[in-house]
Design an enzyme around this catalytic site. Structure first.
Site, PDB file in Angstrom:
ATOM      1  N   TYR A   5       9.670 107.180  73.360  1.00  0.00           N
ATOM      2  CA  TYR A   5      10.817 106.297  73.581  1.00  0.00           C
ATOM      3  C   TYR A   5      11.631 106.136  72.313  1.00  0.00           C
ATOM      4  CZ  TYR A   5       8.748 102.316  71.046  1.00  0.00           C
ATOM      5  OH  TYR A   5       8.251 101.487  70.069  1.00  0.00           O
ATOM      6  N   ARG A  20      15.023 112.165  66.206  1.00  0.00           N
ATOM      7  CA  ARG A  20      13.606 111.777  66.229  1.00  0.00           C
ATOM      8  C   ARG A  20      13.024 111.926  67.627  1.00  0.00           C
ATOM      9  NH1 ARG A  20      11.920 105.891  64.180  1.00  0.00           N
ATOM     10  NH2 ARG A  20      13.002 105.325  66.096  1.00  0.00           N
ATOM     11  N   ARG A  64      -3.699 112.265  89.608  1.00  0.00           N
ATOM     12  CA  ARG A  64      -4.067 111.978  88.218  1.00  0.00           C
ATOM     13  C   ARG A  64      -4.966 113.084  87.670  1.00  0.00           C
ATOM     14  NH1 ARG A  64      -8.294 109.467  85.521  1.00  0.00           N
ATOM     15  NH2 ARG A  64      -7.706 108.232  83.690  1.00  0.00           N
ATOM     16  N   LYS A 124       6.808 108.625  68.201  1.00  0.00           N
ATOM     17  CA  LYS A 124       7.148 107.323  68.787  1.00  0.00           C
ATOM     18  C   LYS A 124       6.767 107.299  70.263  1.00  0.00           C
ATOM     19  CE  LYS A 124      10.855 103.859  68.591  1.00  0.00           C
ATOM     20  NZ  LYS A 124      10.144 102.901  67.697  1.00  0.00           N
ATOM     21  N   GLU A 140       2.180  99.897  57.988  1.00  0.00           N
ATOM     22  CA  GLU A 140       3.492  99.436  58.438  1.00  0.00           C
ATOM     23  C   GLU A 140       3.307  98.158  59.235  1.00  0.00           C
ATOM     24  OE1 GLU A 140       5.087 102.520  60.935  1.00  0.00           O
ATOM     25  OE2 GLU A 140       3.176 102.810  61.962  1.00  0.00           O
ATOM     26  N   LEU A 158       5.479 105.516  61.307  1.00  0.00           N
ATOM     27  CA  LEU A 158       6.661 105.990  62.006  1.00  0.00           C
ATOM     28  C   LEU A 158       7.754 106.324  61.003  1.00  0.00           C
ATOM     29  CD1 LEU A 158       7.967 106.377  64.832  1.00  0.00           C
ATOM     30  CD2 LEU A 158       8.936 104.096  64.537  1.00  0.00           C
TER      31      LEU A 158
END
Length: 287
Positions: free
Chosen positions: A33, A52, A101, A151, A183, A207
């Site tokens: 995302y 990114r 699944r 991310k 972070e 990140l």
């Protein structure tokens, strides 16, 4: 007002947008995302977020959605139809829903990714009162997976970290691994000592923040000294000031870490100046 959202090529009322229960984003957190800020009806750092996003997809061997090259226009259309002056656009791509699944990735030639975008209206986003007061931070152990540079939507532990902070009467948490700060739960972390800005160097451990890159560029252009290296919580508590950066908080001062007050207990001059410069430069380049 019901928001208009984007889902797999269609603009829909949010009440009509539906994703399969077999989508791998839902079952496996198999998705990535980005969040792009909107100020004055314009997108902040869009190009950096798009680059990114492409890197995240490549690192996970995830197929680009058909509309990937149209993302800028999709963002702009959502800003327009939802009348967003200040706010955020959330974008998520998952590997899709190939059927039942299964841990094994589906064949990208036979499964289309799921692409979702929606807006969040946040009037006065750049005038957040917290920037004048500063944040209180606690430290917690960093037990996330080893590819924090991607991310992904795997945000359970960061959410737990924010709840730990809330329970402790703080605003957020810094994650610590092998004695050093990695972070924040949803931001990059910095300390300032004798005018020098110190932040952890880029690696798979953190990140690669788009706002981080822009803020460090602003710092260097303003003749501020920057050092990229690890630092400890103890060192942070002895710092003159501290701050975090993210796409939605921009530059946010930190005034307390694990109960220890930094400096005079108010946002410091370096963080305040960087926030001012970053917002000014970002608005000039917004699209």
């Amino acid at each position: 007002m019901t928001r208009t959202v984007y889902l797999n090529g269609e603009y829909l009322p949010e009440t009509e947008a539906k994703v399969s229960i077999f989508d791998r984003g839902f079952l496996m957190a198999d998705g990535v995302y980005e969040v792009t800020s909107v100020l004055g009806g314009k997108l902040i750092d869009f190009e950096g977020h798009a680059k990114r996003l492409e890197r995240s997809l490549n690192e996970l061997d995830m197929k680009k959605p058909a509309a990937f090259d149209d993302l800028l226009e999709i963002h702009r259309e959502l800003v327009r139809v939802n009348e967003i002056e200040d706010g955020l656009i959330y974008l998520q791509i998952t590997r899709g829903s190939p059927g039942d699944r299964d841990f094994v990735f589906p064949d990208p030639e036979t499964t289309e990714p799921t692409l979702v975008l929606f807006t969040q209206n946040k009037p006065g986003l750049a005038d957040n009162p917290a920037a004048k007061k500063g944040m209180k931070i606690i430290s917690i152990e960093d037990v996330r997976w080893g590819r924090r540079d991607i991310k992904t939507v795997q945000l359970l532990y960061p959410s737990m970290g924010k709840m730990m902070a809330k329970k402790a009467g703080a605003d957020d948490a810094w994650l610590v691994e092998d004695g050093h700060v990695t972070e924040g739960t949803s931001n990059n972390a910095y300390i300032v000592k004798n005018g020098k800005i110190i932040t952890r160097a880029l690696s798979n451990d953190i990140l690669h923040g788009i706002t981080r890159a822009a803020v460090l560029r602003c710092a260097k252009e303003a003749q501020m000294e920057v050092e990229e290296r690890n630092f400890t919580i103890a060192e942070a508590q002895e710092a003159d000031e501290a701050f975090v950066t993210s796409a939605s908080a921009f530059v946010m001062p930190v005034v307390e870490i694990d109960g220890a007050q930094l400096g005079d207990g108010v946002p410091g001059p370096v963080a305040n100046r960087l926030r001012e410069i970053y917002l000014e430069e970002s608005l000039k380049k917004a699209i």
